[in-house]
Design a protein around this motif. Sequence first.
Motif, PDB file in Angstrom:
ATOM      1  N   SER A 226      34.874  30.623  35.082  1.00  0.00           N
ATOM      2  CA  SER A 226      35.519  30.313  36.357  1.00  0.00           C
ATOM      3  C   SER A 226      34.979  31.215  37.458  1.00  0.00           C
ATOM      4  O   SER A 226      34.883  32.424  37.295  1.00  0.00           O
ATOM      5  CB  SER A 226      37.033  30.496  36.239  1.00  0.00           C
ATOM      6  OG  SER A 226      37.661  30.299  37.484  1.00  0.00           O
TER       7      SER A 226
ATOM      8  N   ASN B 209      35.537  27.056  42.516  1.00  0.00           N
ATOM      9  CA  ASN B 209      36.508  26.714  43.546  1.00  0.00           C
ATOM     10  C   ASN B 209      36.252  27.621  44.745  1.00  0.00           C
ATOM     11  O   ASN B 209      36.053  28.815  44.591  1.00  0.00           O
ATOM     12  CB  ASN B 209      37.940  26.924  43.012  1.00  0.00           C
ATOM     13  CG  ASN B 209      38.990  26.349  43.928  1.00  0.00           C
ATOM     14  OD1 ASN B 209      39.144  26.804  45.046  1.00  0.00           O
ATOM     15  ND2 ASN B 209      39.708  25.357  43.450  1.00  0.00           N
TER      16      ASN B 209
ATOM     17  N   HIS C 172      36.995  36.194  40.741  1.00  0.00           N
ATOM     18  CA  HIS C 172      37.792  35.724  41.868  1.00  0.00           C
ATOM     19  C   HIS C 172      37.689  36.763  42.976  1.00  0.00           C
ATOM     20  O   HIS C 172      38.029  37.927  42.777  1.00  0.00           O
ATOM     21  CB  HIS C 172      39.258  35.536  41.447  1.00  0.00           C
ATOM     22  CG  HIS C 172      40.144  35.103  42.571  1.00  0.00           C
ATOM     23  ND1 HIS C 172      41.511  35.114  42.461  1.00  0.00           N
ATOM     24  CD2 HIS C 172      39.870  34.647  43.818  1.00  0.00           C
ATOM     25  CE1 HIS C 172      42.042  34.686  43.607  1.00  0.00           C
ATOM     26  NE2 HIS C 172      41.051  34.406  44.439  1.00  0.00           N
TER      27      HIS C 172
ATOM     28  N   GLN D 103      35.575  31.747  41.707  1.00  0.00           N
ATOM     29  CA  GLN D 103      36.422  31.327  42.823  1.00  0.00           C
ATOM     30  C   GLN D 103      36.247  32.262  44.017  1.00  0.00           C
ATOM     31  O   GLN D 103      36.264  33.482  43.885  1.00  0.00           O
ATOM     32  CB  GLN D 103      37.890  31.309  42.408  1.00  0.00           C
ATOM     33  CG  GLN D 103      38.819  30.794  43.507  1.00  0.00           C
ATOM     34  CD  GLN D 103      40.269  30.727  43.045  1.00  0.00           C
ATOM     35  OE1 GLN D 103      40.634  31.371  42.080  1.00  0.00           O
ATOM     36  NE2 GLN D 103      41.080  29.957  43.731  1.00  0.00           N
TER      37      GLN D 103
END
Length: 744
Positions: A459, A506, A428, A461
């Motif tokens: 993930s 994302n 992230h 982001q």
Amino acid sequence: MEFVEKLFQALKNDNLKEFSSCMEQSNCGPLRLGRFPVLSVMYMYNSRRLLHAYEKKFLKHNSWKDVGEPMELAAKFRSVAGKCLRFYLNETVSPVEMLLLINRDARLKRVFAQAHVTPPVKQRLTNIYYVKWGLQAQFVRNTVVLQRRPLTRAEKLQWLMRAVCILLCVALLAGMPFAINAISPFIEDNGVLNVTHWWQIRFKSDKTYSLANDVTVSQRFFAENMNCKIIGNGHTVTVQGGSLFGTVNGTLEDIIFETDGSPLAEKVALGATVDNVTVNATVDMETDKAIGFVAVNNYGAITNTVLNAKGKLSAIVAEQESDEEEQTEVQTLYCGGIVANNNKTTVGGKAYYASVHNCVANFDVLTLQGQAQVDAAFGGIVGHNAAFVEDCQTNGAFSADTFDLAGICAENNYLLRGNINNANITQHTDVDEWSPIAAGIVLINYYVVDNCQNNGAISSQSTATTVQENFPVAHAAGIAYESIPMDAHSTSYVQYCENNGAVSANGSNIVEAAGIVNFSFGRVLLSVNNGEISSQGQREARAGGIVSTFSMVVSECLSTGTIEAAGNVCYAGGIWGYFMNYSETYEGHSWLYNGTVVNCIASCEIKVTKTSSTTFAAVGGIVAYVDEKMATIYGTEESQYFGGAVISCYFTGNLQTNADYVGAIAGVVGNNIYLATVADAENGNFSGNVYVATGGALTAFGAAFNDSVYKAVSDVGANKVSAAEIENDAAYKEILEHLGITNK
């Protein structure tokens, strides 16, 4: 019954020749003699030669075929099981349960992470330990923790004999001066030097040393060359700071190291081995160089090694040589959990490949922090691989900001095989100059990724506030971010791989998420995605069950996980998201690369939400968007349209979307390559495809485009049938069979 008796006698008598003969008749690993898998019988009879040859291979089995239980075997087990016999009236005695029943606790702990231990087996392990000793067994992530139990009578006798031997040896040496006894290692009959202090070891010698107890190494210690063999006997070496060795030329075996994350060695040399070593790294450090917590460079063999890492690692810009110099180049820095660089070396014209084999990395929320000026990447096992990384596993979780992440390897230039990532991986960042990348197995593959599996949640982001046209981009993939050939004369492969973890991307600009690979300029073969794919982009979202953006060949792949995408512009496909033509110039010639999806199955649910009424979205059961491009045929003056192809694929899933163009096979295709298909339906770019009549799409193809004009097309190149017809289709069954799936 003749085969069963032959097999039983081979196991009982530890007869490697006879067992090999049985293996020629049938693969014995998944066989069960009544209640007892073959590996459990090996443990019960302590078949050492068979265990040495087959233990690692047979640990992977967790389902077995019964071939009958010999009476002698049942009688032997009754004497072994004792009060625990009641747990096994009808239950299978798995290998890990057998180890606990025969009091092989240490071996159980060592193999536990490699075995597929189900909840019922864990419950029986808990019951066994309580019934035998009245003590508790617990399970922490992928390890088993047993309360210390009293020694058995046999173990007490064993320790007594050891004590007697030591006393006799001391008595023999009693005539020597006391000072020599105090500082010299004890010499056993077999020539192994028994030491009680680290400084007693002569590291430049070719001797073998055995640690008799735990030791602490002072902060000032460093050995430039370690040529000896050190056997730790499971004892702990506490390193107070920094690295221990420059180059390991000998052997480190059966040792536990407590470190601050500094590499144990700068280099493991050709011919050197690190085996059955555990490194417990509590990390709080900055680095401007590539590091691995075991070694920076490996040219030898690192096997059966366990890393337990927690804390924080920061990648920083290297100091400039001159204050007047300006740092302009971005530094590339690949770090790895076990090794930073796993290398190939050539000696006398012969190539030697380093090996990282059967290693485990457990991460207790390791955090990695980078800088935009440093192109930093971290692989859970290795950073850069130019040799063999096989049968390794990562567990736990690690996360980063401007530090790209992969479960196994950051960059692969040779072979990744049989590796499993169970770790949850999260990147992230809010840095405008950084495009975050996260992958379950490898970031960039130049050669072969074979039979690897991702089970962790992946993930990626980006919350950057400054958004340019094509930057930043958030990438997430179950297996690999990018797979490209080393050069124009070779290809790259991702094959027999499986993703079971959730993959999500994302971002504030473009995002891409794929079950297997984001970009593939090679081949993706016989791979399966069962994980959920999520792509949420404020500007553009691309998602594919197997590949998100580009691939040369996707063949015999299966996608079953739910795919979700949301953005102003969306491309989502069950197998392939967005296909774009790719061209390059090589040796004076221009080459156009066209991708092909062939013999693939998408049985996934695809949910796509376009968040703007003035933009564009395409959704396809197999592929969302197939581009086309006009090119001149090499050696002629003739030009024609080329583009991607979708051949003999099956869509059995469901589409839920507000997209502009939706097709059970393809959302949007190039008009000219589609017209060529209409003219030659058997040999066109779209031929032999099949889709289920109730899948949510009215037609196989949503639209064809020409000069930004989109129009509806007929269903040439695809047939609409019932689900039952697809399930009975011979070619469909053959694809599943090649994937090892028979019950879909």
